[in-house]
Scaffold this active site. Structure first.
Site, PDB file in Angstrom:
ATOM      1  N   GLN A  22      -1.591 -18.122   5.250  1.00 10.82           N
ATOM      2  CA  GLN A  22      -2.234 -18.713   3.652  1.00 10.82           C
ATOM      3  C   GLN A  22      -2.135 -20.675   4.355  1.00 10.82           C
ATOM      4  O   GLN A  22      -3.802 -20.819   3.897  1.00 10.82           O
ATOM      5  CB  GLN A  22      -1.218 -18.996   2.767  1.00 10.82           C
ATOM      6  CG  GLN A  22      -1.080 -17.660   2.188  1.00 10.82           C
ATOM      7  CD  GLN A  22      -2.917 -16.750   2.507  1.00 10.82           C
ATOM      8  OE1 GLN A  22      -3.265 -17.300   1.256  1.00 10.82           O
ATOM      9  NE2 GLN A  22      -2.442 -15.754   2.472  1.00 10.82           N
ATOM     10  N   LYS A  27      -0.197 -23.085   5.382  1.00  8.24           N
ATOM     11  CA  LYS A  27       1.034 -24.331   4.556  1.00  8.24           C
ATOM     12  C   LYS A  27       1.007 -25.230   5.246  1.00  8.24           C
ATOM     13  O   LYS A  27       0.596 -26.591   5.093  1.00  8.24           O
ATOM     14  CB  LYS A  27       2.538 -23.799   4.067  1.00  8.24           C
ATOM     15  CG  LYS A  27       1.895 -22.520   3.550  1.00  8.24           C
ATOM     16  CD  LYS A  27       3.536 -22.020   2.906  1.00  8.24           C
ATOM     17  CE  LYS A  27       3.906 -21.332   4.328  1.00  8.24           C
ATOM     18  NZ  LYS A  27       3.178 -19.937   4.422  1.00  8.24           N
ATOM     19  N   ASP A  64       8.502 -25.236   7.400  1.00  6.17           N
ATOM     20  CA  ASP A  64       9.480 -24.091   8.236  1.00  6.17           C
ATOM     21  C   ASP A  64      10.999 -23.749   7.097  1.00  6.17           C
ATOM     22  O   ASP A  64      10.818 -23.263   6.449  1.00  6.17           O
ATOM     23  CB  ASP A  64       9.711 -23.474   9.364  1.00  6.17           C
ATOM     24  CG  ASP A  64       9.638 -22.374   9.276  1.00  6.17           C
ATOM     25  OD1 ASP A  64       9.040 -21.575   9.147  1.00  6.17           O
ATOM     26  OD2 ASP A  64      10.103 -22.230  10.236  1.00  6.17           O
ATOM     27  N   HIS A 104      11.457 -21.710   2.411  1.00 11.08           N
ATOM     28  CA  HIS A 104      10.728 -21.091   3.687  1.00 11.08           C
ATOM     29  C   HIS A 104       9.216 -22.163   3.423  1.00 11.08           C
ATOM     30  O   HIS A 104       8.868 -21.981   2.130  1.00 11.08           O
ATOM     31  CB  HIS A 104       9.972 -20.413   4.010  1.00 11.08           C
ATOM     32  CG  HIS A 104       8.850 -20.021   5.041  1.00 11.08           C
ATOM     33  ND1 HIS A 104       9.146 -20.675   5.961  1.00 11.08           N
ATOM     34  CD2 HIS A 104       7.746 -19.619   5.037  1.00 11.08           C
ATOM     35  CE1 HIS A 104       7.947 -20.444   6.776  1.00 11.08           C
ATOM     36  NE2 HIS A 104       7.290 -20.126   5.996  1.00 11.08           N
ATOM     37  N   SER A 142       2.611 -15.930   5.159  1.00  7.87           N
ATOM     38  CA  SER A 142       2.664 -15.710   6.260  1.00  7.87           C
ATOM     39  C   SER A 142       0.787 -16.260   5.532  1.00  7.87           C
ATOM     40  O   SER A 142       0.276 -14.958   6.021  1.00  7.87           O
ATOM     41  CB  SER A 142       3.387 -15.617   6.884  1.00  7.87           C
ATOM     42  OG  SER A 142       2.859 -15.987   8.100  1.00  7.87           O
ATOM     43  N   GLU A 194       4.198 -27.522  12.871  1.00 13.33           N
ATOM     44  CA  GLU A 194       4.079 -26.325  13.910  1.00 13.33           C
ATOM     45  C   GLU A 194       2.456 -26.130  12.938  1.00 13.33           C
ATOM     46  O   GLU A 194       2.293 -25.506  12.085  1.00 13.33           O
ATOM     47  CB  GLU A 194       5.019 -25.192  13.710  1.00 13.33           C
ATOM     48  CG  GLU A 194       4.368 -23.999  14.539  1.00 13.33           C
ATOM     49  CD  GLU A 194       4.698 -22.715  15.263  1.00 13.33           C
ATOM     50  OE1 GLU A 194       4.736 -21.922  15.212  1.00 13.33           O
ATOM     51  OE2 GLU A 194       5.581 -22.749  14.156  1.00 13.33           O
TER      52      GLU A 194
END
Length: 317
Positions: free
Chosen positions: A165, A167, A185, A146, A163, A210
């Site tokens: 943070q 990215k 992702d 991931h 999750s 995303e």
């Protein structure tokens, strides 16, 4: 995980365009496959193909001009014995190269033993290179991680972290700064040789990024063809953490470069704390530039320690 599911007919169809080969014998065994134990023991797919050799079984045996000469020169008894021994190798496929004509005894053997025999006018060396490259990728150990995988200054960089943070937002900013997106992702990683991990995007997610609050962005459509990459070799992992995590779990100045094991290959790793007001994109670029220096043999921390040692010696003098 190392896949083993490839049959003779799949191999034939997949490399037909580049090798322009013909299937001249053994068509009654289209589902013949590589030996699973041989695949597991192979360091890479390159070990599963080579010139005709009676010492190495279970691999694609390449038959070029020299091999044909060996099989056909000698007494009839010697030639028959040499051809018959090929059965003991249990090859998944035999490939006749250099535009050679298959000896009748070899064709008969392949028909009776159900060994697919392909023939091509391509040079044997070229066929070996093509099949080694193909099989190395097909039989590579694989995993999915991931994160956001990018091309930054020519280096394959995987951005990971908890999750929330940022990215994907970081990936978007890096794209806007001229770098390339490989995957967001989910990143498919494969070990294509002993020291190389190659990453690519799952087909379902290609070109997509995303961003929370905006949704899915088609990076190729927005930024152009140069903003996306199909694949990159993984050279650096940038892990985003909270500042308290950095203070608790990591040294401020580690004595040795950090690394993370990916499919048995150590990959360099940089830890960057996410704090409001910091330009994370600039810090990632700095980490990449520092990694490039390290790959060239320039280690700033070690040079600092050497300066410190010399300063202490001068102070004692």
């Amino acid at each position: 995980m190392k896949p083993t599911a490839i049959s003779a007919d799949e191999l034939f169809e997949d490399r037909l365009a580049i090798l322009r080969w013909q299937w001249i014998a053994g068509r009654n065994a289209p589902e013949r496959r590589f030996d699973e134990e041989a695949v597991r023991e192979a360091h890479s797919g390159a070990d599963l193909v080579g010139h005709l050799n009676y010492v190495h079984p279970y691999r694609v045996q390449i038959v070029g001009a020299r091999e044909i000469s060996y099989l056909t020169r000698g007494t009839p008894e010697d030639c028959a014995r040499r051809v018959a021994r090929i059965v003991t190798l249990q090859p998944p496929v035999l490939v006749l190269c250099d535009g050679q004509t298959a000896p009748p005894a070899l064709v008969t053997l392949c028909e009776e033993a159900k060994i697919p025999l392909f023939a091509t006018d391509q040079p044997a060396g070229f066929v070996v290179d093509v099949l080694r490259s193909y099989l190395s990728k097909h039989f590579a150990d694989r995993t999915t991680m991931h994160g956001v995988f990018m091309d930054i200054l020519g280096l394959g960089v995987l951005i990971t972290g908890e999750s929330g943070q940022g990215k994907s937002e970081l990936g978007l900013e890096l794209v806007s700064r001229g770098h390339g997106l490989v995957a967001d992702d989910a990143v498919d990683l494969a070990r294509i040789n002993e020291n190389t991990i190659e990453g690519r995007c799952p087909e379902l997610l290609q070109n997509l990024l995303e961003v929370r609050g905006i949704g899915l962005l088609d990076i190729r459509a927005i930024f152009g063809e140069s903003a996306v990459r199909r694949r990159m070799r993984l050279r650096l992992i940038v892990h985003l953490v909270r500042s308290e995590t950095l203070e608790r779990d990591y040294e401020r100045l580690p004595h040795e470069p950090l690394s993370q094991d990916v499919l048995g290959v150590p990959v360099r790793k940089a830890i960057i704390p996410v704090v409001a007001g910091r330009n994370i994109a600039v810090l990632v670029e700095a980490a990449v530039r520092n990694t490039i220096l390290q790959l060239r043999g320039i280690h700033t921390y070690q040079e600092f320690l050497e300066r410190h040692r010399k300063a202490m010696l001068q102070g004692e003098a």
